[in-house]
Motif scaffolding. Structure first.
Motif, PDB file in Angstrom:
ATOM      1  N   VAL A   1      57.447  40.530  99.270  1.00  0.00           N
ATOM      2  CA  VAL A   1      57.505  41.995  99.281  1.00  0.00           C
ATOM      3  C   VAL A   1      58.729  42.425  98.489  1.00  0.00           C
ATOM      4  O   VAL A   1      59.831  41.894  98.680  1.00  0.00           O
ATOM      5  N   ILE A   2      58.524  43.376  97.576  1.00  0.00           N
ATOM      6  CA  ILE A   2      59.605  43.889  96.731  1.00  0.00           C
ATOM      7  C   ILE A   2      59.884  45.329  97.131  1.00  0.00           C
ATOM      8  O   ILE A   2      58.999  46.189  97.059  1.00  0.00           O
ATOM      9  N   PHE A   3      61.125  45.597  97.570  1.00  0.00           N
ATOM     10  CA  PHE A   3      61.511  46.938  98.008  1.00  0.00           C
ATOM     11  C   PHE A   3      62.126  47.691  96.833  1.00  0.00           C
ATOM     12  O   PHE A   3      63.110  47.231  96.244  1.00  0.00           O
ATOM     13  N   LEU A   4      61.576  48.838  96.507  1.00  0.00           N
ATOM     14  CA  LEU A   4      62.127  49.676  95.446  1.00  0.00           C
ATOM     15  C   LEU A   4      63.272  50.499  96.017  1.00  0.00           C
ATOM     16  O   LEU A   4      63.060  51.459  96.744  1.00  0.00           O
ATOM     17  N   GLY A   5      64.493  50.102  95.687  1.00  0.00           N
ATOM     18  CA  GLY A   5      65.668  50.777  96.203  1.00  0.00           C
ATOM     19  C   GLY A   5      66.294  50.024  97.360  1.00  0.00           C
ATOM     20  O   GLY A   5      65.627  49.261  98.079  1.00  0.00           O
ATOM     21  N   SER A   6      67.588  50.255  97.547  1.00  0.00           N
ATOM     22  CA  SER A   6      68.357  49.562  98.585  1.00  0.00           C
ATOM     23  C   SER A   6      68.663  50.454  99.775  1.00  0.00           C
ATOM     24  O   SER A   6      69.407  50.051 100.673  1.00  0.00           O
ATOM     25  N   HIS A   7      68.114  51.654  99.816  1.00  0.00           N
ATOM     26  CA  HIS A   7      68.520  52.644 100.809  1.00  0.00           C
ATOM     27  C   HIS A   7      67.590  52.713 102.017  1.00  0.00           C
ATOM     28  O   HIS A   7      67.822  53.526 102.921  1.00  0.00           O
ATOM     29  N   ARG A   8      66.552  51.859 102.072  1.00  0.00           N
ATOM     30  CA  ARG A   8      65.624  51.897 103.204  1.00  0.00           C
ATOM     31  C   ARG A   8      65.588  50.560 103.956  1.00  0.00           C
ATOM     32  O   ARG A   8      64.579  50.225 104.553  1.00  0.00           O
TER      33      ARG A   8
ATOM     34  N   LEU B   1      75.738  50.466 104.483  1.00  0.00           N
ATOM     35  CA  LEU B   1      75.279  49.525 105.499  1.00  0.00           C
ATOM     36  C   LEU B   1      73.890  48.996 105.149  1.00  0.00           C
ATOM     37  O   LEU B   1      73.584  47.814 105.351  1.00  0.00           O
ATOM     38  N   SER B   2      73.047  49.867 104.599  1.00  0.00           N
ATOM     39  CA  SER B   2      71.704  49.449 104.187  1.00  0.00           C
ATOM     40  C   SER B   2      71.783  48.357 103.120  1.00  0.00           C
ATOM     41  O   SER B   2      71.011  47.390 103.148  1.00  0.00           O
ATOM     42  N   ARG B   3      72.725  48.492 102.196  1.00  0.00           N
ATOM     43  CA  ARG B   3      72.903  47.450 101.168  1.00  0.00           C
ATOM     44  C   ARG B   3      73.388  46.145 101.794  1.00  0.00           C
ATOM     45  O   ARG B   3      72.973  45.056 101.380  1.00  0.00           O
ATOM     46  N   LYS B   4      74.257  46.241 102.774  1.00  0.00           N
ATOM     47  CA  LYS B   4      74.728  45.032 103.458  1.00  0.00           C
ATOM     48  C   LYS B   4      73.570  44.292 104.123  1.00  0.00           C
ATOM     49  O   LYS B   4      73.499  43.056 104.088  1.00  0.00           O
ATOM     50  N   LEU B   5      72.668  45.055 104.756  1.00  0.00           N
ATOM     51  CA  LEU B   5      71.492  44.436 105.382  1.00  0.00           C
ATOM     52  C   LEU B   5      70.604  43.779 104.329  1.00  0.00           C
ATOM     53  O   LEU B   5      70.063  42.688 104.554  1.00  0.00           O
ATOM     54  N   ALA B   6      70.449  44.436 103.174  1.00  0.00           N
ATOM     55  CA  ALA B   6      69.639  43.861 102.099  1.00  0.00           C
ATOM     56  C   ALA B   6      70.227  42.542 101.629  1.00  0.00           C
ATOM     57  O   ALA B   6      69.501  41.557 101.415  1.00  0.00           O
ATOM     58  N   VAL B   7      71.537  42.495 101.471  1.00  0.00           N
ATOM     59  CA  VAL B   7      72.205  41.258 101.040  1.00  0.00           C
ATOM     60  C   VAL B   7      71.992  40.143 102.062  1.00  0.00           C
ATOM     61  O   VAL B   7      71.753  38.987 101.707  1.00  0.00           O
TER      62      VAL B   7
ATOM     63  N   PHE C   1      79.959  43.563  98.555  1.00  0.00           N
ATOM     64  CA  PHE C   1      79.146  43.056  99.662  1.00  0.00           C
ATOM     65  C   PHE C   1      79.144  41.534  99.776  1.00  0.00           C
ATOM     66  O   PHE C   1      78.371  40.986 100.567  1.00  0.00           O
ATOM     67  N   LYS C   2      79.983  40.873  98.975  1.00  0.00           N
ATOM     68  CA  LYS C   2      80.090  39.409  99.006  1.00  0.00           C
ATOM     69  C   LYS C   2      78.734  38.740  98.776  1.00  0.00           C
ATOM     70  O   LYS C   2      78.436  37.674  99.324  1.00  0.00           O
ATOM     71  N   ALA C   3      77.906  39.367  97.955  1.00  0.00           N
ATOM     72  CA  ALA C   3      76.549  38.851  97.725  1.00  0.00           C
ATOM     73  C   ALA C   3      76.582  37.563  96.914  1.00  0.00           C
ATOM     74  O   ALA C   3      77.325  37.434  95.940  1.00  0.00           O
ATOM     75  N   LYS C   4      75.747  36.619  97.323  1.00  0.00           N
ATOM     76  CA  LYS C   4      75.566  35.363  96.585  1.00  0.00           C
ATOM     77  C   LYS C   4      74.128  35.221  96.093  1.00  0.00           C
ATOM     78  O   LYS C   4      73.782  34.221  95.472  1.00  0.00           O
ATOM     79  N   ASN C   5      73.323  36.220  96.393  1.00  0.00           N
ATOM     80  CA  ASN C   5      71.887  36.154  96.089  1.00  0.00           C
ATOM     81  C   ASN C   5      71.468  37.266  95.133  1.00  0.00           C
ATOM     82  O   ASN C   5      70.348  37.758  95.187  1.00  0.00           O
ATOM     83  N   VAL C   6      72.387  37.680  94.251  1.00  0.00           N
ATOM     84  CA  VAL C   6      72.131  38.824  93.371  1.00  0.00           C
ATOM     85  C   VAL C   6      72.007  38.370  91.921  1.00  0.00           C
ATOM     86  O   VAL C   6      72.781  37.523  91.461  1.00  0.00           O
ATOM     87  N   ILE C   7      70.996  38.914  91.226  1.00  0.00           N
ATOM     88  CA  ILE C   7      70.788  38.615  89.818  1.00  0.00           C
ATOM     89  C   ILE C   7      70.462  39.913  89.075  1.00  0.00           C
ATOM     90  O   ILE C   7      70.098  40.909  89.700  1.00  0.00           O
ATOM     91  N   CYS C   8      70.586  39.876  87.766  1.00  0.00           N
ATOM     92  CA  CYS C   8      70.273  41.033  86.933  1.00  0.00           C
ATOM     93  C   CYS C   8      68.976  40.795  86.166  1.00  0.00           C
ATOM     94  O   CYS C   8      68.833  39.787  85.477  1.00  0.00           O
ATOM     95  N   ILE C   9      68.026  41.723  86.318  1.00  0.00           N
ATOM     96  CA  ILE C   9      66.841  41.779  85.458  1.00  0.00           C
ATOM     97  C   ILE C   9      66.736  43.231  84.977  1.00  0.00           C
ATOM     98  O   ILE C   9      66.436  44.120  85.778  1.00  0.00           O
ATOM     99  N   PRO C  10      66.992  43.492  83.721  1.00  0.00           N
ATOM    100  CA  PRO C  10      66.945  44.881  83.248  1.00  0.00           C
ATOM    101  C   PRO C  10      65.532  45.436  83.200  1.00  0.00           C
ATOM    102  O   PRO C  10      64.552  44.685  83.275  1.00  0.00           O
ATOM    103  N   ASN C  11      65.440  46.735  83.079  1.00  0.00           N
ATOM    104  CA  ASN C  11      64.142  47.374  82.880  1.00  0.00           C
ATOM    105  C   ASN C  11      63.616  47.057  81.488  1.00  0.00           C
ATOM    106  O   ASN C  11      64.387  46.920  80.543  1.00  0.00           O
TER     107      ASN C  11
END
Length: 347
Positions: A80-87, A118-124, A145-155
């Motif tokens: 499942v891919i969530f569009l946006g980090s605010h939900r 906080l929503s972004r922290k939960l996503a991480v 957010f000390k994320a270790k699971n983040v990558i960049c894919i541009p539009n």
């Protein structure tokens, strides 16, 4: 593989709706089972492949987690891919047990509501990957957010067969929602300071939104109505590229502005505020366009004048832009998405 996207809706004409539709269609073409879950009803603004399934969730906020969970139990998506980090407060519990990707479409320093951080922290913590549109936002996620699971894919470029503009008309183009984020108030202030507007150049703003009246009033107050027009948002943005010779962006903040990528693909030299994320990943300063310090209206006016007055400089920027924008081709971007999906499934 069955992939679900979760989005507010597809009925608007913004970049999120456009790029979601394009990525979904291309994955469907490549054999993936694609579903798009909409939290609001409305006919999709952009065309979808017939194989893409649309699922509308009843408009009851208190029951959204339950309704999403019920849908996932029945449909059994693999990712499942969530569009946006605010939900995340909705998306994370609804998708428990299902691999997920949070697709960040905005600057990680910008919060849409008091609990967005906080929503972004939960996503991480709970999503298998955070996908940002810019490398700067990768760094923001690591730092904030000390994320270790983040990558960049541009539009990607979403318009197929886009040809270079003839750049035969003395017109500067700006495109976007008529809202505070886009900074059209500052663009109008800058335009009023330009010299070349008195030599036949015009400014066209293409967009719709709540700020239309106040922008029209500003145009009258600045006495620039003879060289400025605002036209409604349109599906046929290509014709607007072809009627322009320069593109301007005055945003206060961005994610990765798709319209700049596609403006470059049409060979338009660009003048843009260097807001926190987005423009600097697209524009090579003084090579494919000009980056102006954020909110510096005088400098924006100066650089617009410089481009409008120098056809040779515009020609150089245009040729460089057409070469540079290849990195945003749909084939390059969809390959990155496929690699990510396979990586998550195989984990």
């Amino acid at each position: 593989m069955k992939i679900f996207f979760v989005v507010r809706g597809l009925h608007n004409h913004g970049g999120i709706e456009r790029v979601t539709s394009v990525i979904a269609n291309r994955l469907a073409d490549r054999g993936y089972q694609i579903g798009i879950v909409c939290l609001q009803k409305g006919k999709p603004y952009f065309a979808l492949d017939n194989s893409v399934a649309l699922h509308y969730i009843p408009n009851n906020r208190l029951m959204r987690v339950h309704n999403l969970r019920k849908l996932y139990t029945k449909q059994k998506p693999d990712v499942v891919i969530f569009l946006g980090s605010h939900r995340s407060f909705m998306n994370i519990p609804a998708s428990k047990g299902i691999p997920s990707i949070t697709w960040e479409h905005f600057n990680a320093n910008v919060n849409w509501h008091p609990l967005h951080k906080l929503s972004r922290k939960l996503a991480v913590k709970y999503s298998q990957r955070i996908v940002t549109l810019t490398q700067r936002d990768v760094e923001n996620y690591i730092h904030l957010f000390k994320a270790k699971n983040v990558i960049c894919i541009p539009n990607p470029i979403t318009i197929e067969g886009l040809e270079p503009s003839p750049r035969s008309e003395k017109r500067v183009l700006a495109v976007g929602r008529l809202a505070g984020q886009k900074g059209f108030d500052m663009l109008l202030d800058a335009w009023a300071k330009t010299t070349e507007r008195k030599h036949g150049w015009g400014l066209r703003i293409v967009g719709s939104g709540s700020h239309l009246k106040r922008l029209q009033e500003r145009i009258e107050r600045l006495q620039i109505a003879d060289s400025v027009e605002i036209v409604p948002a349109t599906k046929d943005i290509v014709s607007q590229f072809y009627q322009a010779s320069i593109m301007a962006m005055s945003s206060r903040y961005e994610g990765l502005p798709l319209v700049l990528i596609e403006g470059m693909a049409a060979g338009l030299p660009i003048v843009s505020f260097d807001c926190d994320t987005g423009p600097s990943q697209i524009i090579e300063n003084n090579k494919t366009g000009i980056l102006v310090p954020p909110n510096n209206i005088d400098k924006l006016a100066e650089e617009l004048d410089r481009l409008m007055a120098d056809e040779n400089l515009c020609n150089d920027f245009s040729a460089n832009a057409l070469r540079s924008v290849e990195r945003f081709s749909i084939d390059n971007i969809i390959k990155q998405w496929e690699e990510l999906l396979q990586e998550i499934i195989n984990a």
